[in-house]
Motif scaffolding. Structure first.
Motif, PDB file in Angstrom:
ATOM      1  N   SER A   1       3.856   2.127   4.792  1.00  0.00           N
ATOM      2  CA  SER A   1       2.538   2.249   5.407  1.00  0.00           C
ATOM      3  C   SER A   1       1.666   1.053   5.028  1.00  0.00           C
ATOM      4  CB  SER A   1       1.893   3.576   5.021  1.00  0.00           C
ATOM      5  OG  SER A   1       0.980   3.402   3.979  1.00  0.00           O
ATOM      6  N   LEU A   2       0.658   0.808   5.851  1.00  0.00           N
ATOM      7  CA  LEU A   2      -0.104  -0.433   5.762  1.00  0.00           C
ATOM      8  C   LEU A   2      -1.551  -0.151   6.135  1.00  0.00           C
ATOM      9  CD1 LEU A   2       0.405  -3.629   5.739  1.00  0.00           C
ATOM     10  CD2 LEU A   2       0.474  -3.414   8.213  1.00  0.00           C
ATOM     11  N   ASN A   3      -2.491  -0.835   5.444  1.00  0.00           N
ATOM     12  CA  ASN A   3      -3.897  -0.758   5.847  1.00  0.00           C
ATOM     13  C   ASN A   3      -4.292  -2.048   6.540  1.00  0.00           C
ATOM     14  OD1 ASN A   3      -4.496   1.844   4.879  1.00  0.00           O
ATOM     15  ND2 ASN A   3      -4.728   1.059   2.789  1.00  0.00           N
TER      16      ASN A   3
ATOM     17  N   PHE B   1     -10.923  -0.446   9.770  1.00  0.00           N
ATOM     18  CA  PHE B   1      -9.948  -0.279   8.687  1.00  0.00           C
ATOM     19  C   PHE B   1      -9.026   0.848   9.144  1.00  0.00           C
ATOM     20  CE2 PHE B   1      -8.412   1.682   4.786  1.00  0.00           C
ATOM     21  CZ  PHE B   1      -8.147   0.604   3.955  1.00  0.00           C
TER      22      PHE B   1
ATOM     23  N   THR C   1      -5.253   2.840   8.803  1.00  0.00           N
ATOM     24  CA  THR C   1      -4.004   3.083   8.079  1.00  0.00           C
ATOM     25  C   THR C   1      -2.889   3.344   9.084  1.00  0.00           C
ATOM     26  OG1 THR C   1      -5.226   3.989   6.213  1.00  0.00           O
ATOM     27  CG2 THR C   1      -2.882   4.526   6.334  1.00  0.00           C
TER      28      THR C   1
ATOM     29  N   GLN D   1      -5.133  -5.139   3.987  1.00  0.00           N
ATOM     30  CA  GLN D   1      -5.717  -4.919   2.665  1.00  0.00           C
ATOM     31  C   GLN D   1      -4.725  -5.414   1.610  1.00  0.00           C
ATOM     32  OE1 GLN D   1      -5.844  -0.891   1.310  1.00  0.00           O
ATOM     33  NE2 GLN D   1      -7.942  -1.107   0.577  1.00  0.00           N
TER      34      GLN D   1
HETATM   35  C1  LIG Z   1      -4.682   2.483   2.296  1.00  0.00           C
HETATM   36  O1  LIG Z   1      -6.018   2.887   2.044  1.00  0.00           O
HETATM   37  C2  LIG Z   1      -6.112   4.190   1.496  1.00  0.00           C
HETATM   38  C3  LIG Z   1      -7.581   4.554   1.483  1.00  0.00           C
HETATM   39  O2  LIG Z   1      -8.368   3.567   0.870  1.00  0.00           O
HETATM   40  C4  LIG Z   1      -5.445   4.195   0.128  1.00  0.00           C
HETATM   41  O3  LIG Z   1      -5.518   5.477  -0.443  1.00  0.00           O
HETATM   42  C5  LIG Z   1      -3.978   3.778   0.283  1.00  0.00           C
HETATM   43  O4  LIG Z   1      -3.366   3.657  -0.971  1.00  0.00           O
HETATM   44  C6  LIG Z   1      -3.867   2.450   1.011  1.00  0.00           C
HETATM   45  N1  LIG Z   1      -2.459   2.189   1.327  1.00  0.00           N
HETATM   46  C7  LIG Z   1      -1.905   0.984   1.188  1.00  0.00           C
HETATM   47  C8  LIG Z   1      -0.463   0.904   1.573  1.00  0.00           C
HETATM   48  O5  LIG Z   1      -2.495   0.011   0.768  1.00  0.00           O
END
Ligand SMILES: *[C@@H]1O[C@H](CO)[C@@H](O)[C@H](O)[C@H]1NC(C)=O
Length: 191
Positions: A104-106, A136, A138, A169
């Motif tokens: 998964s990716l943000n 933003f 996910t 992110q």
């Molecule tokens: C994406 O963002 C969420 C909410 O801030 C966070 O909980 C999660 O760890 C993040 N996932 C990645 C893959 O960076």
């Protein structure tokens, strides 16, 4: 005669009322895009092996990478078919990831200013500045990006153009670029 006039009057009045409230939709493809590399590692394929000096505007892929020494983002520019003040909502749909996401990716989206860059010369040194983060999202593993609301960027268009940065992110992804024949597409709704 009197009935005819009344009918005509109602017809004209009805048109006047209906026209301004008719929302319109526009689908506008990206006109330019480029990977912008800001990485302090050595880039053997770039001028002076300097990643900041690479021009990648004509590549068929956009590469985003955040982590370690890498900070690469995808800069995407659009033409606006209407004035920003007319926009009530605006989403962008990017093409599928080049390779499926393993995890998964943000994804982040920021405004980019000014928008008068071009694909021949844009690089890490002269690229537009990133402004506010406007989205933003996910993305779960093995999924793709759906439509992303970027209304503030569309409303802020200057001289009929605006640009955004797609980033991460933390992590890596690639998108097909406008040069591959798969441009990102704006879906605009007006008043
Ligand atoms: C994406 O963002 C969420 C909410 O801030 C966070 O909980 C999660 O760890 C993040 N996932 C990645 C893959 O960076």
């Amino acid at each position: 005669m009197r009935i005819f006039q009344a009918t005509t009057l109602f017809f004209v009045f009805g048109q006047l009322l209906a026209t301004p409230s008719a929302a319109k939709q526009y689908d506008s493809p990206a006109i330019k895009d480029s990977t912008i590399m800001r990485s302090t590692v050595s880039c053997p394929d770039c001028p002076d092996r300097n990643c900041y000096k690479c021009t990648l505007g004509h590549d068929d892929k956009l590469t985003v990478n955040t982590g370690g020494l890498a900070y690469n983002r995808a800069l995407i520019g659009f033409h606006m078919p209407v004035d920003g003040s007319q926009v009530t909502s605006c989403t962008v749909q990017v093409p599928a990831f080049v390779t499926p996401l393993q995890s998964s990716l943000n994804v982040t989206v920021n405004t980019a200013n000014p928008s008068d860059w071009n694909e021949d010369t844009v690089d890490g040194e002269n690229a537009p500045d990133a402004g506010d983060q406007i989205a933003f999202v996910t993305v779960p593993s093995y999924n793709n990006l759906g439509p992303i609301d970027i209304t503030p960027a569309c409303q802020g268009a200057v001289n009929g153009e605006f640009s955004v940065y797609f980033g991460a992110q933390f992590g890596y992804y690639q998108l097909w670029s406008e040069n591959s024949g798969n441009p990102a597409i704006l879906h605009i709704t007006t008043k």
